[in-house]
Write a protein that holds these residues in place. Structure first.
Motif, short mmCIF file in Angstrom:
data_model
loop_
_atom_site.label_atom_id
_atom_site.label_comp_id
_atom_site.label_asym_id
_atom_site.label_seq_id
_atom_site.Cartn_x
_atom_site.Cartn_y
_atom_site.Cartn_z
N TRP A 505 8.45 5.45 -4.20
CA TRP A 505 7.65 4.29 -3.78
C TRP A 505 8.00 3.85 -2.37
CZ3 TRP A 505 3.56 3.82 -6.48
CH2 TRP A 505 3.56 4.09 -7.84
N VAL A 508 5.67 5.81 -0.35
CA VAL A 508 4.27 5.51 -0.64
C VAL A 508 3.84 4.23 0.07
CG1 VAL A 508 2.68 4.78 -2.46
CG2 VAL A 508 4.16 6.76 -2.82
N TYR A 509 4.63 3.17 -0.06
CA TYR A 509 4.27 1.88 0.50
C TYR A 509 4.59 1.84 2.00
CZ TYR A 509 3.60 0.13 -4.23
OH TYR A 509 3.14 -0.08 -5.49
N ALA A 572 4.36 6.82 -11.79
CA ALA A 572 4.51 7.46 -10.48
C ALA A 572 3.81 8.81 -10.44
CB ALA A 572 5.99 7.60 -10.14
#
Length: 580
Positions: A505, A508-509, A572
């Motif tokens: 993550w 991703v972010y 995920a």
């Protein structure tokens, strides 16, 4: 030894890690350098601003040793050569480095560095663990050139120290680092990329200089094994006493070692009236019988400051907002009011004024780091601005807001349109409306009793909350019936899976502020790599559940423990599949 404008201050032969080489002290910047005799490479380079402590064995003890503490690491050196030159070299390094360390610690304060000699710092017998080899016949220290420190290498070394310090303080993070980084499953930079806040906090702590303690120096006596009263004297305590009580430092300079030895000085000081006047407690008359008269220390005694008028009176202007005497004119009568007296007990006055002077020294030290303009504003506030200091804007009444005038075109047509719209609106009979509302309110008690609410929603919510609390309590109170080795495997797999989720993550972010954002191709590669590792760990979790069932352990408990992790992994993996 030379390096541009760098010059060698001191040079000597010294042993480091059972190898005899050359020890140097350079200036601009001040560095302690140990050079290997064969390769000529500087294997140890210590900047004096990174040094925090210094120890040496007793004067005359063989061989002469010196321990320097820098960045929480001990560096031990044993000076070699013919006597007494090796002792002279050790003492020269000790005294010079001591002054440089003191300068770096006090550079933030207004007071300049003190170069008055203090008692030799004595290391414990276990402080120097290295056994020196037989002294060799090395030639005198040659003139070597120390290479310039590479800023990139210095930054990498500093980052390594910060990471190491964080891992040493957090055993769980160190175990996770070993499981994913040392095992080769993740790079070092990726591991720390999502923990930039820890590095920033460690960097701030590392760069922060420890200030002066606010505690008033008051050595507490203890009791030895034989029942005798003793006070442990350390170099830090000696320096604190000298800073807090300059008169003790003056007695030391004027009488040691001519009139008395160091041991005799401290023994007589703690038995003298001068020490009891410096104690941070209310003196009792009973202690006067155990104080010994001393012909040397008694010469430096000052009268006890226990009069109503203090001996040291502040002459500078005091801000009226904090001036305790500002309301003195409000008290009437021929004598002072009780509330205006500094202390009703005369014995407490010296102690109160002692704490006041100590607080003033601390404030002066803190204000020494403030810019001169700001400090002048703090100390000498204009009395005309006293009201502004206590004026709170929120307590002011709200004034009429004139608003912002609008520059409108065709303003006449705008108002004509509004008047036309208002004219077409239906008129309301206010009297009829009031009568209608009154009829609706009548008999409201009876109608309220007839209201029936559907309790299914509330019952369902109550059952869900109760079930959640019950399951959490059961899990916390229960204990998995598995072997310790199997439980350790579960914990390791849980921590590594959470780390892969964290990294997934993180890429991703959007990247947090202050962290370098990788290229899109690199981000996609990292996300794919973390997804693959999550799939591998998902299969390993299923294998552990099956292993628990095969060994007749608590299979349901193991499955329940991994349930939140598997849910996060599924989320995920589905997210990564949707991104393709």
């Amino acid at each position: 030894m030379s390096e541009g404008n760098t010059a060698t201050l001191l040079a000597a032969r010294a042993i480091y890690k059972k190898t005899e080489g050359y020890l140097y002290l350079t200036d601009y910047p001040f560095r302690i350098v140990w050079v290997h005799p064969e390769t000529g490479e500087p294997l140890v380079q210590l900047f004096t601003q990174d040094c925090t402590n210094l120890f040496a064995n007793k004067t005359g003890a063989k061989p002469p040793k010196l321990k320097i503490v820098a960045n929480d690491v001990d560096y031990n050196f044993v000076f070699t050569g013919e006597e007494p030159q090796c002792f002279v070299n050790r003492d020269a390094f000790r005294d010079q480095v001591k002054i440089l360390i003191r300068e770096s610690m006090t550079q933030a304060s207004t007071a300049g560095p003190s170069e008055v000699a203090t008692p030799d710092q004595v290391a414990s017998p276990n402080a120097m663990e290295e056994d020196p080899p037989e002294p060799s016949t090395l030639p005198p220290p040659p003139a070597v050139t120390i290479p310039t420190v590479d800023p990139a290498k210095e930054q990498a070394a500093r980052m390594y120290r910060l990471r190491k310090r964080i891992l040493m303080r957090d055993p769980e993070l160190a175990a996770l680092h070993s499981a994913v980084v040392i095992a080769g499953k993740m790079s070092e930079n990726d591991f720390w990329a999502s923990r930039q806040h820890l590095l920033d906090e460690a960097a701030v702590t590392d760069a922060q200089k420890k200030g002066k303690s606010s505690r008033l120096v008051d050595p507490k006596p203890g009791v030895s094994a034989s029942g005798d009263i003793k006070i442990s004297i350390t170099p830090q305590l000696i320096q604190e006493i000298f800073d807090e009580w300059p008169v003790v430092k003056r007695v030391w300079v004027e009488n040691v070692p001519n009139n008395m030895t160091k041991e005799e000085f401290w023994k007589r000081y703690f038995e003298s009236q001068l020490y009891h006047n410096h104690r941070a407690s209310v003196r009792s008359t009973a202690t006067q019988h155990v104080i010994k008269a001393d012909p040397i220390f008694d010469k430096y005694l000052e009268p006890v400051d226990n009069e109503l008028q203090p001996r040291h009176i502040r002459n500078d202007a005091v801000n009226r907002l904090v001036d305790l005497a500002a309301t003195e004119e409000d008290h009437t009568g021929n004598i002072r009011d009780v509330t205006m007296q500094a202390g009703k007990q005369k014995a407490s006055l010296p102690l109160m004024r002692k704490f006041n002077e100590h607080s003033e020294r601390l404030l002066n030290t803190a204000l020494g780091t403030v810019q001169p303009v700001r400090r002048t504003k703090l100390e000498h506030m204009n009395e005309a601005n006293d009201y502004d200091e206590i004026d709170i804007e929120d307590l002011h009444g709200g004034g009429d807001d004139p608003g912002i005038p609008l520059d409108m075109q065709n303003r006449q047509r705008y108002f004509e349109g509004r008047s036309g719209a208002s004219g077409s609106a239906p008129t309301v009979d206010n009297k009829a409306a009031v009568v209608n509302l009154k009829g609706q309110i009548l008999n409201w008690e009876h109608r309220l009793k007839t209201v029936q609410l559907d309790g299914q929603a509330g019952t369902a919510a109550f059952k869900a909350i109760s079930s959640n609390i019950s399951s959490r309590t059961r899990i916390k109170s229960s204990r998995l019936n598995v072997s310790p080795e199997f439980l350790k495997q579960m914990q390791t797999l849980e921590s590594t899976t959470n780390e892969y989720l964290r990294q997934f993550w993180f890429f991703v972010y959007p990247t947090p502020e202050g962290v370098k954002r990788p290229a899109p191709e690199e981000r996609a590669q990292k996300i794919g790599a973390m997804r693959d590792r999550l799939l591998v760990n998902q299969k390993r979790i299923e294998d552990l559940v099956n292993q628990a069932a095969a060994n007749r352990w608590d299979k349901n408990g193991v499955s329940e423990a991994f349930k939140p992790t598997l849910t996060a992994v599924d989320k995920a993996v589905k997210f990564a599949a949707g991104k393709r």
